[in-house]
Design an enzyme around this catalytic site. Sequence first.
Site, PDB file in Angstrom:
ATOM      1  N   MET A 128       0.847  -1.201   0.000  1.00  0.00           N
ATOM      2  CA  MET A 128       0.000   0.000   0.000  1.00  0.00           C
ATOM      3  C   MET A 128       0.882   1.251   0.000  1.00  0.00           C
ATOM      4  O   MET A 128       0.438   2.337   0.368  1.00  0.00           O
ATOM      5  CB  MET A 128      -0.938  -0.026   1.215  1.00  0.00           C
ATOM      6  CG  MET A 128      -1.882  -1.230   1.160  1.00  0.00           C
ATOM      7  SD  MET A 128      -3.433  -1.001   2.043  1.00  0.00           S
ATOM      8  CE  MET A 128      -2.847  -0.836   3.706  1.00  0.00           C
ATOM      9  N   HIS A 155       9.520  -3.658   3.323  1.00  0.00           N
ATOM     10  CA  HIS A 155       9.058  -3.863   1.940  1.00  0.00           C
ATOM     11  C   HIS A 155      10.265  -4.152   1.026  1.00  0.00           C
ATOM     12  O   HIS A 155      10.218  -5.040   0.175  1.00  0.00           O
ATOM     13  CB  HIS A 155       8.387  -2.598   1.394  1.00  0.00           C
ATOM     14  CG  HIS A 155       7.082  -2.251   2.041  1.00  0.00           C
ATOM     15  ND1 HIS A 155       6.901  -1.104   2.772  1.00  0.00           N
ATOM     16  CD2 HIS A 155       5.888  -2.888   2.042  1.00  0.00           C
ATOM     17  CE1 HIS A 155       5.654  -1.052   3.203  1.00  0.00           C
ATOM     18  NE2 HIS A 155       5.014  -2.120   2.788  1.00  0.00           N
TER      19      HIS A 155
HETATM   20  O1  PAF Z   1      -0.189  -5.825   3.791  1.00  0.00           O
HETATM   21  C1  PAF Z   1      -0.554  -4.938   3.028  1.00  0.00           C
HETATM   22  O2  PAF Z   1       0.157  -3.957   2.766  1.00  0.00           O
HETATM   23  C2  PAF Z   1      -1.934  -5.008   2.387  1.00  0.00           C
HETATM   24  O3  PAF Z   1      -2.845  -5.586   3.262  1.00  0.00           O
HETATM   25  C3  PAF Z   1      -1.931  -5.705   1.032  1.00  0.00           C
HETATM   26  C4  PAF Z   1      -1.503  -7.155   1.140  1.00  0.00           C
HETATM   27  C5  PAF Z   1      -1.005  -4.976   0.068  1.00  0.00           C
HETATM   28  C6  PAF Z   1      -3.339  -5.691   0.440  1.00  0.00           C
HETATM   29  O4  PAF Z   1      -3.830  -4.401   0.278  1.00  0.00           O
END
Ligand code: PAF
Length: 283
Positions: A30, A37
């Site tokens: 997101m 990430h």
């Molecule tokens: O973990 C996240 O950032 C969100 O829940 C995801 C998996 C991208 C789904 O919107």
Amino acid sequence: MKIFNTKQEIKRYLSAQKKENKTIGFVPTMGALHKGHLSLIKKAAKKNELVVVSIFVNPTQFDNNEDLIKYPKSIEIDTHLLESVSCDVLFIPSVKEIYENNISSEKFDFEGLEHQMEGKYRKEHFNGVGTIVKTLFEIVAPNKAYFGQKDFQQLQIIKKMVKKHRLNIKIKGCRIYREEDGLAMSSRNIRLSKEHRAAAPFIYKTLKKVRKNYTPDNITKLTDWVNNQFKKHPLLDLEYFTIAEEKTLETPKSKESNKKNRAFIAVFAGNIRLIDNIRLKND
Ligand code: PAF
């Protein structure tokens, strides 16, 4: 790095890549990217020929409108970060592109996983997550997809969805990335006030003490102890603490030590909700 905003464009591009037999590793996010990430992306790059990242703040998984509105957005910084790691394709669709004129979620049966922990406090959250992840999987059709273990319940739910819908995608759970003081990395951390940020490492410190003192027969005692720790804390409000089996996410019923258990926690630091978890030893 190629950037796409529409389903049609990214599908066309990826289908040409697949014809060249390239394997695709996918990291859905997101945005407001942090080192956690980036570690997923690096992992994906090691094991796949093409890495696809999506940035989409999914409205249907938010039960709190203020949280959705205030969710951190930093698309320019994110794009630079992604260029610095091995991201090949970035997908940034609009809400309209994903949901057209119907912003609602599909109803899923995750065989009970959705009723535990987060599911008790965030109604509809996992239907929203299931909807967007399934939609993104249909668009990207990856070979492997990477998720962090901080959202452990989400990870188990996605694994269940892939199994139930017989999707040919391997789901990889990756370890939690932490700040130096132990706070689990999260896009929401930048919204913490200075004093709440200073207080937040208490969450992981408490989890580590739980791990140290855990035995399969003292779960109730440990749960009471954690509740008391947070009752005494002036800045952090405990929403839940629970010890659960990794597979079912249910509280272990017997004292069998062959099951893998974890301690899970959700805490409010002011109006920012933080979650974390820790693997417990089995002996
Ligand atoms: O973990 C996240 O950032 C969100 O829940 C995801 C998996 C991208 C789904 O919107």
